[in-house]
Design a protein around this motif. Sequence first.
Motif, mmCIF file in Angstrom:
data_model
loop_
_atom_site.group_PDB
_atom_site.id
_atom_site.type_symbol
_atom_site.label_atom_id
_atom_site.label_comp_id
_atom_site.label_asym_id
_atom_site.label_seq_id
_atom_site.Cartn_x
_atom_site.Cartn_y
_atom_site.Cartn_z
ATOM 1 N N ILE B 234 0.843 -1.202 0.000
ATOM 2 C CA ILE B 234 0.000 0.000 0.000
ATOM 3 C C ILE B 234 0.877 1.250 0.000
ATOM 4 C CG2 ILE B 234 -1.604 1.345 1.415
ATOM 5 C CD1 ILE B 234 -2.837 -1.307 2.347
ATOM 6 N N ALA B 261 -9.865 3.011 5.312
ATOM 7 C CA ALA B 261 -9.088 1.839 5.738
ATOM 8 C C ALA B 261 -7.630 1.990 5.318
ATOM 9 C CB ALA B 261 -9.697 0.575 5.132
ATOM 10 N N TYR B 262 -7.405 2.530 4.125
ATOM 11 C CA TYR B 262 -6.043 2.687 3.630
ATOM 12 C C TYR B 262 -5.328 3.847 4.314
ATOM 13 C CZ TYR B 262 -6.864 -0.790 0.061
ATOM 14 O OH TYR B 262 -7.121 -1.973 -0.576
ATOM 15 N N GLN B 265 -4.042 2.806 7.624
ATOM 16 C CA GLN B 265 -2.811 2.007 7.568
ATOM 17 C C GLN B 265 -1.600 2.864 7.214
ATOM 18 O OE1 GLN B 265 -2.542 -1.039 8.620
ATOM 19 N NE2 GLN B 265 -4.738 -1.262 8.934
#
Lengths: 436, 436
Positions: B234, B261-262, B265
């Motif tokens: 990612i 969500a990304y 992270q």
Amino acid sequence: MLDTFQKHLGTNLNMLHDSRLLLAISGGLDSVVLAHLCHHLNLKVSLAHCNFNLRGDESDADENFVLQLAEDLDMEVFIESFDTETYAKEEGLSIQMAARELRYTWFHELAEQLNFDYILTAHHADDNLETFLINLTRGTGLEGLTGIPEMAGNIVRPLLPFSRETLEVYAIGQGMSWREDSSNASTKYLRNKLRHDIIPVLKQMNPQLLQNFQTTISNLQDSQDLIDDSVVRIQKKFTKVEDDQIKLDVHKLKKLSNPKAYLYQLLKDFNFTAWTDVVNLLDAQSGKHVFSSTHRLLKDRDFLLLSEIDWETEAQPISIEENEKEIAVPFGTLTFDKVDAISETAPNISYVDTEKLIFPLTLRKWEEGDVFYPLGMTGKKKLSKYFKDEKFSLIEKEQVWILESAGDVVWVVGKRADDRFKVTENTTNILKIEVQ
Amino acid sequence: MLDTFQKHLGTNLNMLHDSRLLLAISGGLDSVVLAHLCHHLNLKVSLAHCNFNLRGDESDADENFVLQLAEDLDMEVFIESFDTETYAKEEGLSIQMAARELRYTWFHELAEQLNFDYILTAHHADDNLETFLINLTRGTGLEGLTGIPEMAGNIVRPLLPFSRETLEVYAIGQGMSWREDSSNASTKYLRNKLRHDIIPVLKQMNPQLLQNFQTTISNLQDSQDLIDDSVVRIQKKFTKVEDDQIKLDVHKLKKLSNPKAYLYQLLKDFNFTAWTDVVNLLDAQSGKHVFSSTHRLLKDRDFLLLSEIDWETEAQPISIEENEKEIAVPFGTLTFDKVDAISETAPNISYVDTEKLIFPLTLRKWEEGDVFYPLGMTGKKKLSKYFKDEKFSLIEKEQVWILESAGDVVWVVGKRADDRFKVTENTTNILKIEVQ
């Protein structure tokens, strides 16, 4: 409550305003509140009520209550009566699973035939937390903790952000009446324990419990989304499709720090349960395999080969080495234990004299012409004759496997042992074979 | 228990056999059992006991108990006495956090100075489940549900697979004695509630609770491993590093089904808490930003720019538009609400007459020469004079921000409002500004 509900629809579920909706209604607090809320917002709702006929007069009183409510709210209503107990027996389901299956099948039929866009159910935040905790007590994974989805296909659960308490306060404030369900099914029992003994204490520990739980669920869904996204990439990287088989690259998988996590993602749709066996396959000899109810995973040099099982035509013999402890077979797992004495006896267990066995043993489907020496009888018998005497059905016969030592039947698996291999007073090494 | 423990070490923690171990011992059941088990297996263990001096004579009796145990088991023992309350006050920590910090700092010092390879703590399966449930009540995510790690750095928890009940049965069977901790700290309170009111009911619901919980934890760790693996990818896909800044590609992130969500992270190590604000930045105008305690995330056309904040030199003014509802600022969040009347008052809230404001407002650090009209006083005052009169420390002064309208101070944020913008009987539009 009405305002918050309206706002929630406006933000997250706007499509409900212009849709034909079918509301699943039991007559209990939750679905009655949902019906009233939809009524207040002039949504195009029809009611659908299942009478499962499980609680005699009470079931009929529920039905009448729903009929009256439909009249009061001027809503169309569908009622269907089910013989749930018979259906459960016929299909080999628990009452609860049977009711669930009947309910959703009927709702979907109604929706399709009468062009309903969405089916509404009245699940709320407490249901969600209860499901989370029930899954937790049973053992689960990320999927089991991400909660009931607000939308799944055409099923929509617009009350999911609201607590039972909110619904009850609103219902009482509005002078609504509803039906209490006196049933005591096992989930009901679990949910009551949670509702009365556990969740109130958790709320004492943190009054923001339900809000915090929504945050947790949302965070876990984010994690699940990341994993779902990565599965596509994982498939591309570790698998290729060839001749109706999926090939998994053993070398690449073994380089990972956690191969089990990846194997689970790659194989989760194929009904495997013995995940330790699946992982061990990476280091197993070629020819070893693990079965699920629908698929076989075969170790073949540098690959694991996944293929669908055609039970009708397929029943390849399985070879069993002397030091085998546990082996996955099409009908479950066979375990082999050296024991000192015969203890529990059951049809799924056979005790044999190890020294009479010649390894490798073979496990295979029975064939016409197979003969064995039924334990406790003198002389031999054709298997086909044995099946006839024992009144086996055609399906039962089809599913019989035998364990063989150098061409001799050791065990008609799960049915009858062979006299030649039985444990005697001269036996020094007893092998306990069990099928699970 | 001894056998199972030995087997567990053999399978998972074999390195403990040839290592110098420091066992953290309170004198309670768990650590006493661990000491005995280590003794039976002839592990090279020394004991380390912290006397936090929080429970007077009881604390000293604990210390004496540990000294006696060390003698009985013929183990080396280290004791350290801490003035926990003073330390907590000085560092602005809760007693519990202070004790934790003192404990681990000391253990690590001991381990380093005296060449211990591992520090053992006696956490067990119930601790793990309790932590899971406490995190659940507070709201958490996947990381908060994956449990206490068996190994983290040089800390090892060899009792993690064992239940408290197993430990207690073993201890009683062996005739061990141990100390009961009568303290009533807040976590202790939460843990007692779980231990006495919740976990027993969950065990009634499913007697396999603890085993199933181990499965759950292991599954969740698998999920976490997958996510950890994917974070590298990612990062590669969505970010690049340039001039001490990390650039996040807005277009790529917006194409995702779940950008939050990304972003979580990508940014989880940078102390952000206002995740909704972070996500909204994707669609914000250039120049908008969100602060964490250590970092700034700035929207700059097609990128989000992440940079470390140097609070000493950096304090860029922030522009606030008229329709702003909520804005992340270096010291927290400012919210703006139109209200009908002045309700609660507090230092972190200011009520102003909206019509006297000229937008955009500016939020900036105070500067020498700044002047304002303290609310309730006649006439103006230099900020520097105000700080002196109010006996602000140097650090307090450094952290003062002011809200400004067309060059006039509206609010010395969190300290004192300005008389010129106060709400009067002629005010028709009240703006409530709050810092959190």
